[in-house]
Structure formats: structure tokens, C-alpha cells
Design a protein around this motif. Structure first.
Motif, short mmCIF file in Angstrom:
data_model
loop_
_atom_site.label_atom_id
_atom_site.label_comp_id
_atom_site.label_asym_id
_atom_site.label_seq_id
_atom_site.Cartn_x
_atom_site.Cartn_y
_atom_site.Cartn_z
N THR A 99 -5.76 -14.63 -5.44
CA THR A 99 -5.74 -14.32 -3.56
C THR A 99 -4.89 -13.54 -3.10
N ILE A 100 -5.77 -12.92 -1.92
CA ILE A 100 -5.97 -12.38 -0.79
C ILE A 100 -5.93 -13.54 0.22
N ASP A 101 -5.13 -13.48 1.14
CA ASP A 101 -5.20 -14.66 2.02
C ASP A 101 -5.02 -13.12 3.76
N LYS A 102 -4.07 -12.53 3.37
CA LYS A 102 -4.36 -11.31 4.47
C LYS A 102 -3.71 -10.23 4.28
N VAL A 103 -3.64 -8.78 4.97
CA VAL A 103 -3.14 -7.70 4.17
C VAL A 103 -2.42 -7.12 5.68
N VAL A 104 -1.01 -6.83 5.75
CA VAL A 104 -0.64 -6.54 6.50
C VAL A 104 0.17 -4.63 6.68
N ARG A 105 -0.11 -4.28 7.52
CA ARG A 105 0.09 -2.48 7.42
C ARG A 105 1.76 -3.13 7.99
N THR A 106 2.13 -1.71 7.60
CA THR A 106 3.71 -0.73 8.20
C THR A 106 3.81 0.36 7.99
N PRO A 107 4.69 0.74 9.20
CA PRO A 107 4.43 1.06 10.18
C PRO A 107 3.45 0.69 11.19
N ASP B 244 -1.05 -13.71 -0.07
CA ASP B 244 -1.67 -14.70 -1.20
C ASP B 244 -1.18 -16.08 0.01
N ASP B 245 -1.56 -16.74 0.00
CA ASP B 245 -2.40 -18.31 1.11
C ASP B 245 -0.56 -18.43 1.13
N ASN B 246 0.11 -18.15 -0.23
CA ASN B 246 1.46 -19.09 0.34
C ASN B 246 2.66 -17.84 1.22
N GLY B 247 1.91 -16.64 1.47
CA GLY B 247 2.59 -15.77 1.85
C GLY B 247 3.90 -14.94 1.02
N LYS B 248 3.12 -15.24 -0.04
CA LYS B 248 3.67 -14.14 -1.91
C LYS B 248 3.19 -13.03 -1.51
N THR B 249 3.70 -11.76 -1.97
CA THR B 249 3.08 -10.53 -1.85
C THR B 249 2.57 -10.72 -3.10
N ILE B 250 2.14 -10.23 -3.08
CA ILE B 250 1.08 -9.84 -4.11
C ILE B 250 1.33 -8.30 -4.76
N GLY B 251 1.29 -6.83 -3.93
CA GLY B 251 0.93 -6.18 -4.04
C GLY B 251 0.95 -5.24 -3.40
N THR B 252 1.26 -3.56 -2.57
CA THR B 252 1.49 -2.88 -2.09
C THR B 252 0.95 -1.42 -2.38
N VAL B 253 -0.13 -0.65 -0.62
CA VAL B 253 -0.49 0.43 -1.13
C VAL B 253 -0.27 0.86 -0.43
N LYS B 254 0.25 2.38 -0.65
CA LYS B 254 0.72 3.21 0.02
C LYS B 254 -0.38 3.79 -0.06
N VAL B 255 -0.85 4.05 1.50
CA VAL B 255 -2.42 5.52 2.12
C VAL B 255 -1.37 6.74 2.63
N ILE B 256 -1.99 7.53 2.13
CA ILE B 256 -1.83 8.94 2.63
C ILE B 256 -3.65 9.80 3.40
N VAL B 257 -3.42 10.21 5.03
CA VAL B 257 -4.59 10.44 4.98
C VAL B 257 -4.90 11.36 6.00
N LYS B 258 -5.44 12.65 5.16
CA LYS B 258 -6.06 14.00 5.70
C LYS B 258 -6.27 13.88 6.11
N GLN B 259 -6.15 15.70 6.72
CA GLN B 259 -6.82 16.11 7.63
C GLN B 259 -8.53 16.14 7.84
N GLU B 260 -8.68 16.95 6.20
CA GLU B 260 -10.10 16.85 6.16
C GLU B 260 -10.66 15.85 5.82
#
Length: 316
Positions: A54-62, A104-120
Motif C-alpha cells: 500500500t502506497i501512502d505517500k511518495v517522497v522526493r530527494t533531493p 506505506d501507511d506505517n512509514g516503511k519504505t516500499i521501494g525507491t526509483v531513481k529518475v533521470i530527465v533528459k533535455q529531449e
């Protein structure tokens, strides 16, 4: 010697048991279906939770505030691309790299995704936000470039029917024009935005009429005869302008109305007294021409329940 061998065997056994029961550090956060994504276009991507997470929230870093290189547009349950579980949608915004952590709704990390945005990807965003959402409405002395304030500060150097326009748009995206141009007038030239180096892009309008930005109209005409007197017909003409001429034809007679003021995003309402009573399933035609004598609207339909706004198959 035997004691050392025995100790070594015990150590190996302990390590094996630790791996089996997860005591030693393992690869963490396997609860998402992807751990990295590179944007080369402007289309958002869905990331899905696995194993019933269950995904409760998603946090971005930095997290530098604002929309950063990318942002989470929405978190949804049972509405992802596969119609099951939890998903969140990441959209690109500017050139750069960041990481999203799903909790999740208990604050446990479900997973992480590294995102790269290109100029295109940013170039495509600039194109879609500014060009595909651009509006060049007939009858108004302005052209709208852009999607509200997402690209405020965009500069333009345009040619419209031989006239040149240059400047910078504000949050409204409006380019003021000197006059009203005929329907199907083509805009050429270029727009660019380098206010933010991570969101710097340029787009040049095509000179091919098939792809160039073209003036359009949003005219629509409706008739209703719901009054007791079926010769008395009310006409609704949406988005008409000064100089337009509305023609309503029924039972061989045409009724003409000249528009004397502008109704941008508004509706002109007037009444026509027909020579013959209106009947359902009888043909009625609408035609609107502008001050340049161009036909900007035509419709042939039938009345259903005393209104042309009701759907009816003209073949019946």
C-alpha cells in the motif's frame, strides 16, 4: 587444526543461516516494479507497487521545492495501468536527477526509483505545453501560447498574415494582436524560453499549412421551439463576433441575423418568428459567415423533442 576447520565450518553455516533468514543486509526495497527510469520524452510513467503493498505517500530527494526535475502527479489505488494494486505517476519537469521513495501507511519504505530527465524530454514538454495547447481563436485580438504559467517568460517572434509580433508572454500566455484575422490564418515563427537553464527550450512553428498553428473558431448554433407557439423559435449562437451573419433555413425560408457585438465564450440569444410551424424530424439548417465572407459554421439537422441539441440520426 581440526578445531580451526570446525570453527570455519560453523562460521560458514552461520552465514548460510543468516542469508536464509534475512539477518544479513539484503537488497532493500523490492516492492516496486522499477528502480530507475530515464525520461527522453514528456510522457509521464506509472510505477506500480508489488506484492500487495500500500502506497501512502511518495517522497522526493533531493527536494528543492517546486516540481524539481520530476514530480509525482498522483497516487492511485485500483486505477493504475493494470487496474490493480497501488500506483503512482511520475511526470518530468526539468533536466536533472532525483529519487522517489514510496512509503506505506506505517512509514516503511516500499521501494525507491531513481529518475533521470533528459533535455529531449524538456523539449517535448515545451512543444506540447506551448504549441499543442496554443489557441488562436477567430474574432479575438490575441493569441494564447502555453499552458497557463508553466512556461511564463516565453519569448516569441511570430509572423501572422505578413504582420510581425515579438515579445514575452506573462502567466496568461496572451500575445496581443493589432487586428482580427480571417479564419484559417496561419502563424509562423518561433518561441523560446531560457529563464531557467534546466528548462531551456526552443520551438519553431512549421511553415507547412498542415502543421502550422491555424486560426480556428468555436461557433455553435442551436434552435429550440419548446414554447406553445411552434412558430416562435429561440436561437442560441455561441462564440459569434461582430460582423458575423447567422442564417437559419427551415421549410424553404431563410432567416438572417447580423451580429453587432462580440460574444467570446458567450452565447447570443434571439427569437425568430417562422412562417410555418416547427415540426419534429423536419430539416433545419444553420450557416454562419464572418465579416471576411468566410463560412465558419454549417450544420444540417433535425429537431427532436423540439430541440436541435438532442442527438438524432438524420438518416431515420
Amino acid at each position: 587444526m581440526k578445531r580451526k576447520i570446525r570453527a570455519g565450518l560453523i562460521m560458514i553455516l552461520c552465514i548460510s543461516v543468516a542469508f536464509a533468514f534475512g539477518v544479513l543486509p539484503q537488497k532493500a526495497y523490492a516492492g516496486l516494479d522499477t528502480d530507475t527510469y530515464t525520461f527522453t520524452d514528456g510522457v509521464g510513467v506509472w510505477v506500480n507497487a508489488t506484492a500487495g503493498e500500500t502506497i501512502d505517500k511518495v517522497v522526493r530527494t533531493p527536494d528543492s521545492g517546486g516540481q524539481g526535475p520530476a514530480y509525482v502527479a498522483t497516487i492511485e489505488e485500483d486505477e493504475g495501468p493494470y487496474g490493480m494494486g497501488w500506483s503512482f505517476k511520475i511526470c518530468p519537469y526539468s533536466v536533472g536527477t532525483c529519487t522517489f521513495k514510496a512509503l506505506d501507511d506505517n512509514g516503511k519504505t516500499i521501494g525507491t526509483v531513481k529518475v533521470i530527465v533528459k533535455q529531449e524530454a524538456v523539449d517535448e514538454l515545451f512543444k506540447w505545453d506551448n504549441v499543442m495547447n496554443a489557441r488562436f481563436p477567430y474574432g479575438d485580438k490575441y493569441l494564447i501560447i502555453g499552458d497557463e504559467s508553466r512556461w511564463e517568460g516565453t519569448e516569441y517572434d511570430l509572423t501572422i498574415d505578413g504582420d510581425s509580433y515579438s515579445g514575452t508572454v506573462d502567466s496568461t500566455g496572451k500575445v496581443p494582436l493589432d487586428k482580427i484575422y480571417p479564419f484559417r490564418t496561419i502563424v509562423t515563427g518561433k518561441i523560446w524560453n531560457n529563464v531557467d537553464p534546466n528548462r531551456s527550450s526552443t520551438y519553431e512553428f512549421s511553415t507547412d499549412p498542415e502543421f502550422a498553428l491555424t486560426c480556428y473558431c468555436n461557433v455553435d448554433v442551436r434552435a429550440t421551439a419548446k414554447q406553445k407557439n411552434k412558430k416562435k423559435v429561440k436561437i442560441y449562437a455561441k462564440d459569434v463576433h461582430i460582423g458575423d451573419v447567422i442564417k437559419v433555413t427551415y421549410a424553404g425560408t431563410t432567416y438572417t441575423k447580423k451580429v453587432t457585438q462580440t460574444f467570446t465564450d458567450q452565447t447570443l440569444t434571439y427569437t425568430v418568428m417562422m412562417k410555418k410551424k416547427m415540426k419534429n424530424k423536419k430539416w433545419i439548417k444553420f450557416k454562419v459567415t464572418n465579416k471576411f465572407k468566410q463560412e465558419i459554421y454549417y450544420c444540417k439537422t433535425k429537431m427532436v423533442r423540439w430541440d436541435t441539441n438532442n442527438w438524432y440520426d438524420p438518416e431515420d
